[in-house]
Design a protein around this motif. Structure first.
Motif, PDB file in Angstrom:
ATOM      1  N   MET A 255       0.837  -1.196   0.000  1.00 33.55           N
ATOM      2  CA  MET A 255       0.000   0.000   0.000  1.00 33.55           C
ATOM      3  C   MET A 255       0.873   1.248   0.000  1.00 33.55           C
ATOM      4  N   THR A 256       0.602   2.172  -0.903  1.00 32.04           N
ATOM      5  CA  THR A 256       1.383   3.408  -1.003  1.00 32.04           C
ATOM      6  C   THR A 256       0.966   4.370   0.090  1.00 32.04           C
ATOM      7  N   PRO A 257       1.938   4.919   0.843  1.00 31.51           N
ATOM      8  CA  PRO A 257       1.557   5.867   1.898  1.00 31.51           C
ATOM      9  C   PRO A 257       0.980   7.141   1.315  1.00 31.51           C
ATOM     10  N   THR A 258       0.035   7.736   2.048  1.00 32.43           N
ATOM     11  CA  THR A 258      -0.567   9.008   1.629  1.00 32.43           C
ATOM     12  C   THR A 258       0.435  10.117   1.865  1.00 32.43           C
ATOM     13  N   PRO A 259       0.689  10.966   0.843  1.00 39.42           N
ATOM     14  CA  PRO A 259       1.646  12.056   1.063  1.00 39.42           C
ATOM     15  C   PRO A 259       1.120  13.056   2.078  1.00 39.42           C
ATOM     16  N   GLU A 260       2.032  13.644   2.811  1.00 38.92           N
ATOM     17  CA  GLU A 260       1.648  14.657   3.788  1.00 38.92           C
ATOM     18  C   GLU A 260       1.169  15.919   3.059  1.00 38.92           C
ATOM     19  N   PRO A 261       0.078  16.546   3.543  1.00 36.94           N
ATOM     20  CA  PRO A 261      -0.375  17.789   2.920  1.00 36.94           C
ATOM     21  C   PRO A 261       0.685  18.886   3.017  1.00 36.94           C
ATOM     22  N   ALA A 262       0.603  19.841   2.118  1.00 32.26           N
ATOM     23  CA  ALA A 262       1.558  20.950   2.066  1.00 32.26           C
ATOM     24  C   ALA A 262       1.323  21.908   3.230  1.00 32.26           C
ATOM     25  N   ALA A 263       2.132  22.970   3.261  1.00 29.64           N
ATOM     26  CA  ALA A 263       2.016  23.989   4.306  1.00 29.64           C
ATOM     27  C   ALA A 263       0.704  24.756   4.168  1.00 29.64           C
ATOM     28  N   LEU A 264       0.258  25.322   5.283  1.00 32.17           N
ATOM     29  CA  LEU A 264      -0.972  26.127   5.290  1.00 32.17           C
ATOM     30  C   LEU A 264      -0.834  27.343   4.386  1.00 32.17           C
ATOM     31  N   TRP A 265      -1.932  27.675   3.694  1.00 37.05           N
ATOM     32  CA  TRP A 265      -1.996  28.893   2.897  1.00 37.05           C
ATOM     33  C   TRP A 265      -2.401  30.047   3.806  1.00 37.05           C
ATOM     34  N   PRO A 266      -2.026  31.275   3.436  1.00 34.01           N
ATOM     35  CA  PRO A 266      -2.559  32.425   4.176  1.00 34.01           C
ATOM     36  C   PRO A 266      -4.079  32.492   3.981  1.00 34.01           C
ATOM     37  N   SER A 267      -4.782  32.936   5.001  1.00 35.23           N
ATOM     38  CA  SER A 267      -6.231  33.118   4.876  1.00 35.23           C
ATOM     39  C   SER A 267      -6.511  34.224   3.861  1.00 35.23           C
ATOM     40  N   PRO A 268      -7.649  34.125   3.136  1.00 30.79           N
ATOM     41  CA  PRO A 268      -7.979  35.175   2.161  1.00 30.79           C
ATOM     42  C   PRO A 268      -8.211  36.524   2.830  1.00 30.79           C
ATOM     43  N   GLN A 269      -7.916  37.580   2.076  1.00 28.15           N
ATOM     44  CA  GLN A 269      -8.093  38.947   2.573  1.00 28.15           C
ATOM     45  C   GLN A 269      -9.534  39.401   2.346  1.00 28.15           C
ATOM     46  N   PRO A 270     -10.226  39.846   3.401  1.00 27.52           N
ATOM     47  CA  PRO A 270     -11.573  40.397   3.193  1.00 27.52           C
ATOM     48  C   PRO A 270     -11.510  41.777   2.556  1.00 27.52           C
ATOM     49  N   LEU A 271     -12.351  41.988   1.534  1.00 26.72           N
ATOM     50  CA  LEU A 271     -12.470  43.302   0.891  1.00 26.72           C
ATOM     51  C   LEU A 271     -13.669  44.059   1.438  1.00 26.72           C
ATOM     52  N   TRP A 272     -14.664  43.309   1.878  1.00 25.72           N
ATOM     53  CA  TRP A 272     -15.901  43.850   2.441  1.00 25.72           C
ATOM     54  C   TRP A 272     -16.454  42.798   3.398  1.00 25.72           C
ATOM     55  N   GLN A 273     -17.043  43.256   4.511  1.00 23.94           N
ATOM     56  CA  GLN A 273     -17.683  42.338   5.453  1.00 23.94           C
ATOM     57  C   GLN A 273     -19.058  42.864   5.807  1.00 23.94           C
ATOM     58  N   ALA A 274     -20.003  41.948   5.978  1.00 24.51           N
ATOM     59  CA  ALA A 274     -21.365  42.329   6.365  1.00 24.51           C
ATOM     60  C   ALA A 274     -21.369  42.838   7.797  1.00 24.51           C
ATOM     61  N   SER A 275     -22.340  43.677   8.071  1.00 25.95           N
ATOM     62  CA  SER A 275     -22.522  44.121   9.451  1.00 25.95           C
ATOM     63  C   SER A 275     -23.073  42.959  10.274  1.00 25.95           C
ATOM     64  N   ALA A 276     -22.916  43.041  11.569  1.00 28.32           N
ATOM     65  CA  ALA A 276     -23.449  42.002  12.460  1.00 28.32           C
ATOM     66  C   ALA A 276     -24.961  41.875  12.287  1.00 28.32           C
ATOM     67  N   GLU A 277     -25.640  42.995  12.063  1.00 31.83           N
ATOM     68  CA  GLU A 277     -27.100  42.969  11.896  1.00 31.83           C
ATOM     69  C   GLU A 277     -27.502  42.182  10.651  1.00 31.83           C
ATOM     70  N   GLU A 278     -26.753  42.363   9.552  1.00 33.43           N
ATOM     71  CA  GLU A 278     -27.055  41.621   8.324  1.00 33.43           C
ATOM     72  C   GLU A 278     -26.858  40.120   8.525  1.00 33.43           C
ATOM     73  N   VAL A 279     -25.831  39.753   9.255  1.00 25.83           N
ATOM     74  CA  VAL A 279     -25.569  38.333   9.487  1.00 25.83           C
ATOM     75  C   VAL A 279     -26.629  37.735  10.403  1.00 25.83           C
ATOM     76  N   VAL A 280     -26.922  38.407  11.505  1.00 27.90           N
ATOM     77  CA  VAL A 280     -27.897  37.892  12.472  1.00 27.90           C
ATOM     78  C   VAL A 280     -29.287  37.784  11.850  1.00 27.90           C
ATOM     79  N   SER A 281     -29.669  38.777  11.043  1.00 29.59           N
ATOM     80  CA  SER A 281     -30.999  38.750  10.444  1.00 29.59           C
ATOM     81  C   SER A 281     -31.059  37.890   9.184  1.00 29.59           C
ATOM     82  N   ALA A 282     -29.882  37.389   8.754  1.00 29.14           N
ATOM     83  CA  ALA A 282     -29.779  36.567   7.540  1.00 29.14           C
ATOM     84  C   ALA A 282     -30.325  37.293   6.319  1.00 29.14           C
ATOM     85  N   VAL A 283     -30.139  38.619   6.298  1.00 34.59           N
ATOM     86  CA  VAL A 283     -30.571  39.429   5.159  1.00 34.59           C
ATOM     87  C   VAL A 283     -29.390  40.278   4.717  1.00 34.59           C
TER      88      VAL A 283
END
Length: 197
Positions: free
Chosen positions: A1-29
């Protein structure tokens, strides 16, 4: 059985350009999203189930990286602070057939990851519900993000719609998950929305 290769290094998290307000998220609108995209991004359903339902194909998970993350960057969701260290971060592509439809990263307490992520290539939802254990999902954030590695993987320029949420079990935070969705989903969902200025 061939061993599973180890995953690569972590990528940087994506950069947010815009984020919803807490009210938009909570109200799901969000005035920026069409109804179908609002359901996908702000609903509390399983995205892997949604992708499978939309495409009629099984969701395949390709693990990019799974490694300790002792110092999450400023782009990481604030809710990560509620998880008990040491932390592990897992990053994956989600594909249905030939289509790469999402990228996701999740943060875990190392012990919880060892318990719940024994089969790395399973979608998290399937791993967590394998024994019909009850879970609660709370959507905490909605954003437009960009990252060169996402552009390569999706084969289309950004920005991309993203959300992050927590899974709870027994009233306690289990994991924090961020998902970024490919523009290719417009084939099934229609146009997402206008891009905020």
């Amino acid at each position: 059985m061939t061993p599973t290769p180890e995953p690569a290094a972590l990528w940087p998290s994506p950069q947010p350009l815009w984020q919803a307000s807490a009210e938009e998220v909570v109200s799901a609108v969000s005035p920026r999203l069409s109804g179908s995209w609002r359901l996908l991004l702000l609903g509390d359903g399983s995205p892997t189930r949604h992708l499978q339902s939309l495409t009629g194909l099984e969701v395949e998970v390709e693990v990019i990286a799974m490694a300790p993350d002792p110092h999450p960057g400023a782009e990481a969701p604030a809710e990560i602070a509620e998880l008990e260290p040491p932390l592990l971060r897992r990053q994956v592509w989600l594909r249905c057939g030939q289509d790469t439809l999402a990228w996701a990263e999740s943060w875990w307490n190392q012990e919880e990851a060892d318990r719940h992520l024994q089969e790395r290539n399973l979608p998290i939802w399937r791993s967590l519900t394998a024994k019909r254990a009850e879970l609660y999902r709370e959507v905490d954030g909605l954003a437009l993000v960009e990252a060169p590695l996402l552009e390569q993987g999706f084969g289309q320029p950004g920005p991309y719609w993203s959300r992050h949420y927590r899974f709870f079990r027994g009233g306690r935070e289990l994991t924090v998950i961020r998902e970024v969705f490919a523009p290719a989903l417009e084939r099934w969902l229609g146009p997402a929305a206008h891009i905020p200025s």
